[in-house]
Design an enzyme around this catalytic site. Structure first.
Site, short mmCIF file in Angstrom:
data_model
loop_
_atom_site.label_atom_id
_atom_site.label_comp_id
_atom_site.label_asym_id
_atom_site.label_seq_id
_atom_site.Cartn_x
_atom_site.Cartn_y
_atom_site.Cartn_z
CB SER A 22 8.60 -33.24 6.09
OG SER A 22 9.86 -32.64 5.95
CE LYS A 23 9.09 -31.81 14.66
NZ LYS A 23 9.09 -32.76 15.75
NE ARG A 24 14.18 -33.45 6.99
CZ ARG A 24 13.37 -34.50 7.10
NH1 ARG A 24 13.10 -34.99 8.28
NH2 ARG A 24 12.83 -35.06 6.02
#
Ligand code: GLU
Length: 408
Positions: free
Chosen positions: A299-301
């Site tokens: 995911s983006k994080r």
């Protein structure tokens, strides 16, 4: 419909004089050798390039390269909410750093090359309106004046009633039934409207489709009257996709698997528009292992999700690109060992050797590939790359290294 669709089309698009045939003359079929593939990478200018998007971009680029075809970069900026200033430059510069060069398309903010442009969707409004008008003329699209509140009320009723299919269709699609007089009145009052597809899909019927890597896929026909043009006249992704990929001569639409659920809509649009359907290939997402050893979406994080992370961590762009290639085709390393000096973009990529399930991101493997990439560089190259990195991220080390280049 109790009216002449041509009259409605002129009412909605009084300024549009061109036809789809006119557009097709402007964008003639590409003159390419047999088997050459035309692919595209079509990001939204969010200013952020996910490693998964880079992975998709490489599949597009290498597929075109391997067949003597064309790959192009198209900027899909129809969702202004997702756009950031300089989002285009961030994408183009990002690719440059990674040695990726598309054959045509957007080359920077406000610049492009190629004969099938403009390659930025916000500059193509006139084209979308020509096609929209043609659909209205054929009775395949209609204006919808429902307010956000009215749509919300439909959604609530469907939810409370446990409807399996939700959206604007059948008995819910009130604006399907408007008369020409109703429409004229609404327009005269300045009511905002969107253009919707008049879907003739049947939920009982299935479409069967052959995805290039996933094989046969079966899904119900689309019955929803999807929005084609938003109230500001800007197209939705679905509508722009069908028009752009047709006019730009795309032979293979290679994109993330998150678009698979929209496929029925897209195939329906191509059919209604009388356009030849391109081949589709839906790429699985890159996964990572979490603390408990379970596969999770990167995911983006997560560190390593954003392409920019790699430069910060000190990986050189070639290493990241070559690592991604090992994920794409398992014979890449073998090819690299036999071709140590060729750029990775020369790799004879084969779609068929890709796996349909998501691959696993592995830093250990990236380190391994990175080591090999560095070992092929001259000492001067490594020195230049290291100091370029250290000057930005480790000032103390940089001072030591540049104080004595020979020793370093
Ligand atoms: N603009 C879409 C996205 O960023 C592209 C999907 C496609 O490749 O068709 O997800």
């Amino acid at each position: 419909m109790n009216y002449d669709c041509k009259v409605l089309a002129n009412l909605l698009f009084p300024d549009v004089t061109e036809t789809i045939e006119d557009l097709e003359k402007r964008y003639p079929e590409r003159d390419l050798k047999e088997g050459a593939r035309v692919t595209r990478f079509a990001p939204s200018p969010t200013g952020y390039l996910h490693i998964g998007a880079f992975y998709t971009a490489l599949v597009n680029l290498l597929t075109a390269n391997a067949t003597g075809g064309v790959s192009y970069l198209r900027i899909e900026d129809t969702d202004k909410k997702r756009e950031v200033t300089d989002g285009v430059s961030a994408i183009v510069d990002g690719f440059k750093d990674f040695g990726v060069a598309f054959t045509e398309g957007v080359t920077g903010f406000g610049t492009e090359s190629g004969n099938y442009g403009p390659y930025t969707q916000s500059l193509r409004a006139g084209i979308y309106h020509v096609v929209a008008k043609a659909l209205v003329e054929q009775g395949l699209a209609y204006p919808c004046f429902c307010s956000a509140e009215a749509l919300e009320a439909i959604r609530e009723k469907q939810e409370n009633g446990g409807a399996l299919i939700r959206g604007y269709f059948g008995k819910w699609a009130k604006c399907r039934e408007l008369t020409l007089e109703d429409i004229e009145k609404n327009l005269a009052e300045g009511k905002p409207w969107v253009l919707r597809l008049r879907s003739e899909g049947d939920e009982e019927k299935k479409i069967i489709f052959d995805d290039v890597i996933r094989g046969k896929i079966e899904m119900p026909e689309n019955i929803i009257d999807e929005v084609l043009l938003k109230s500001d006249g800007i197209p939705t992704y679905h509508f722009a996709h069908a028009i752009d990929d047709h006019l730009m001569g795309t032979t293979h639409v290679i994109r993330g698997e998150e678009w698979l659920p929209s496929l029925a809509k897209h195939l329906q649009l191509f059919r209604y528009l009388g356009f030849k359907t391109p081949k589709y290939m839906h790429i699985a997402q890159i996964m990572r292992l979490d603390e408990n050893g379970n596969k999770k979406k990167l995911s983006k994080r997560d560190m390593g999700a954003n392409l920019d992370d790699y430069a910060k961590m000190g990986y050189c762009a070639e290493a990241v690109a070559e690592y991604v290639l090992t994920l794409l085709n398992s014979n890449f390393e073998e090819w690299r060992a036999a071709n140590t000096t060729l750029p990775y973009t020369d790799f004879p990529f084969n779609i068929k050797k890709m796996s349909a399930s998501g691959c696993l991101f592995d830093f250990q493997k990236l380190n391994d590939v990175s080591k090999n990439v560095l070992s092929r560089m001259s000492a001067e190259e490594v020195y230049a790359k290291y100091t370029a990195w250290a000057s930005e991220y480790d000032a103390e080390m940089n001072a030591l290294i540049i104080a004595n280049p020979d020793y370093a």
